[in-house]
Design an enzyme around this catalytic site. Structure first.
Site, short mmCIF file in Angstrom:
data_model
loop_
_atom_site.label_atom_id
_atom_site.label_comp_id
_atom_site.label_asym_id
_atom_site.label_seq_id
_atom_site.Cartn_x
_atom_site.Cartn_y
_atom_site.Cartn_z
N LYS A 1 0.85 -1.20 0.00
CA LYS A 1 0.00 0.00 0.00
C LYS A 1 0.88 1.25 0.00
O LYS A 1 2.08 1.16 0.28
CB LYS A 1 -0.92 -0.03 1.22
N ARG B 1 -10.80 -0.24 14.42
CA ARG B 1 -10.86 0.53 13.17
C ARG B 1 -12.00 0.00 12.32
O ARG B 1 -13.10 0.52 12.35
CB ARG B 1 -9.50 0.37 12.48
N HIS C 1 -6.00 -7.64 13.02
CA HIS C 1 -4.79 -6.80 13.02
C HIS C 1 -4.41 -6.42 14.44
O HIS C 1 -5.25 -6.00 15.23
CB HIS C 1 -5.08 -5.54 12.19
N ARG D 1 1.35 -10.90 7.05
CA ARG D 1 1.30 -9.65 6.28
C ARG D 1 2.53 -8.81 6.63
O ARG D 1 2.65 -8.28 7.71
CB ARG D 1 0.03 -8.85 6.62
N TYR E 1 13.58 31.22 6.20
CA TYR E 1 12.35 31.86 6.70
C TYR E 1 12.37 31.98 8.22
O TYR E 1 12.85 31.09 8.92
CB TYR E 1 11.13 31.01 6.33
N CYS F 1 12.63 24.70 3.92
CA CYS F 1 11.67 25.35 3.02
C CYS F 1 10.96 24.29 2.19
O CYS F 1 11.23 23.11 2.31
CB CYS F 1 12.38 26.33 2.09
N ASP G 1 11.30 23.71 -1.03
CA ASP G 1 12.15 23.09 -2.06
C ASP G 1 13.64 23.10 -1.77
O ASP G 1 14.41 22.55 -2.54
CB ASP G 1 11.98 23.84 -3.40
C1 PLP Z 1 -0.24 -1.76 6.87
C2 PLP Z 1 -0.76 -3.04 7.37
C3 PLP Z 1 0.11 -4.12 7.60
C4 PLP Z 1 1.61 -4.03 7.52
O1 PLP Z 1 2.11 -3.61 8.77
P1 PLP Z 1 3.69 -3.51 9.02
O2 PLP Z 1 3.77 -3.02 10.41
O3 PLP Z 1 4.19 -2.48 8.05
O4 PLP Z 1 4.27 -4.84 8.78
C5 PLP Z 1 -0.47 -5.34 7.94
N1 PLP Z 1 -1.81 -5.46 8.05
C6 PLP Z 1 -2.67 -4.44 7.87
C7 PLP Z 1 -4.14 -4.66 8.04
C8 PLP Z 1 -2.18 -3.19 7.55
O5 PLP Z 1 -3.03 -2.16 7.38
#
Ligand code: PLP
Length: 396
Positions: free
Chosen positions: A38, A136, A168, A227, A271, A318, A320
């Site tokens: 992602k 979530r 998760h 994951r 700045y 800044c 850039d």
């Molecule tokens: C982003 C995400 C991950 C990956 O997590 P890491 O800490 O980067 O390994 C795994 N599962 C879900 C649902 C996520 O949103």
């Protein structure tokens, strides 16, 4: 191929990706890897990373939305793609056509997706998302909430093909007894639900719970997929886990000196006049700023590396450009390479170190590197491909 390339660029080391995948495969001990790509593969360039992963035999990908999934399919990426967040139900046919798997996280959403799929005459591959404590999205499975009946009903909806289940962790990266108890509870809630669904005859080919921290800190025999996000990119999920896996960072951000000058005491830089020289100094201006993803919160805080030596950031970052103190690096000349983070000779400045200096995490540093920064892919130290988002965008 090298044109326009001497401003600010990110080098992405594909050899380190190969190394990290082998480290993670070993750690996963037989479980399949779902590569989380992602957010443009955490800023590393999703289609190049995913194609390379295909080459390494990785065939399961996780993304956040339909656009990211479509980008992978357009690039010819093979295998399963799971959308971890919401896709509007009206795109059921697109999901099915592109063979994309969708997270189904509530009865309301499941019913909507089922209706849209049925109306389009398709079946959408779905993984059930369980909320065991992240809070979530997901069917809520907590000591005071049992989603079993609801989920069972969703598994019987037409137009959905349930191919997996996942949850998760929210604190698996924290080394702390209270966090560990919370993670234990998440794991138990998930396990019980998976067992009961299994007993009720629901087939769940893919069962997954661990993120990077989860795979570092837990062995979960009942899952068959992990994951992997941040560890694949060679960063650690949290400070306390920095040496937990021998992974190597993929990204080095570089820029090159635009101008050098000597300034007397009493000159202001950038700045807000937050920096004033108190002696004769030598300063170098570099063409990198917050629009490239270098946090403005690092103003007067961080250093960059030139010839392996630290050059402090003077005053405000800044949009850039910014100015570095090179008084103690007399050999610097215009055009010299500057390492914003990553490796410079024997010296290293990690994305995590920068993150710590401005109150964020390494994830945010790499994800924020913006589209105007070309990505240069290296193999055996040689540039093999360059992606420049601006030059490759051709409006119709
Ligand atoms: C982003 C995400 C991950 C990956 O997590 P890491 O800490 O980067 O390994 C795994 N599962 C879900 C649902 C996520 O949103």
């Amino acid at each position: 191929m090298q044109k326009f390339l001497r401003r600010t660029w990110a080098e992405i080391n594909l050899d380190h990706l190969v190394h990290n995948i082998s480290v993670l495969r070993e750690r996963a001990a037989g479980k399949e890897l779902m590569a989380i790509v992602k957010a443009d593969a955490y800023g590393h360039g999703d289609h190049i990373i995913a194609r390379e992963l295909n080459r390494l035999g990785v065939t399961f990908f996780g993304v956040s939305n339909l656009e990211e999934a479509t980008c992978l399919r357009n690039a010819g990426v093979k295998g399963e793609i799971l959308i971890l967040g919401i896709t509007p139900a009206e795109y059921a046919a697109t999901l099915a056509e592109q063979s994309i798997t969708q997270a189904v996280f509530s009865t309301e959403y499941g019913v909507a997706l089922s209706r849209a799929a049925t109306a389009a005459g398709v079946r959408v591959k779905s993984h059930l998302k369980i909320d065991t404590g992240m809070g979530r999205i997901g069917f809520v499975a907590q000591p005071d909430a049992d989603p079993f009946d609801e989920i069972l009903a969703v598994t019987r909806l037409p137009g959905l093909e349930i191919t997996g289940i996942f949850s998760h962790f929210s604190v698996a990266d924290l080394i702390d007894p209270d966090a560990d108890r919370y993670t234990d509870q998440q794991q138990q809630q998930f396990q019980q639900l998976v067992d009961r669904l299994g007993q009720a005859g629901v087939k769940l080919p893919y069962i997954h719970l661990q993120n990077s921290a989860g795979i570092i800190r837990r062995d979960i025999a009942s899952c068959n997929l992990v994951r992997i996000g941040i560890s694949m990119y060679g960063l650690s999920p949290a400070d306390g886990l920095a040496d937990a896996l021998p992974v190597k960072p993929l990204m080095t951000l570089k820029t090159a000196v635009a101008m050098i000058k000597e300034i007397p005491a009493g000159r202001y830089i950038s700045y807000g006049r937050t920096f004033c020289s108190d002696r004769l100094m030598r300063v170098a201006t570099v063409p990198v700023g917050y629009a490239d993803g270098y946090p403005r919160a690092l103003s007067s805080k961080a250093v960059m590396l030139i010839h392996g030596k630290p050059a402090p950031v003077l005053g405000c970052v800044c949009m850039d450009q910014l100015v570095l103190d090179v008084t103690d690096i007399p050999e610097v000349t215009v055009g010299d390479e500057v390492t914003v983070f990553g490796r410079s000779g024997e010296a290293t400045l990690s994305a995590e170190q920068l993150a710590a200096q401005c109150g964020t995490i390494g994830y945010e540093i790499v994800c924020s590197i913006s589209r105007r920064v070309p990505r240069v892919y290296l193999r055996n130290g040689e540039a093999v491909e360059t992606v420049d988002y601006l030059l490759s965008f051709h409006p119709e």
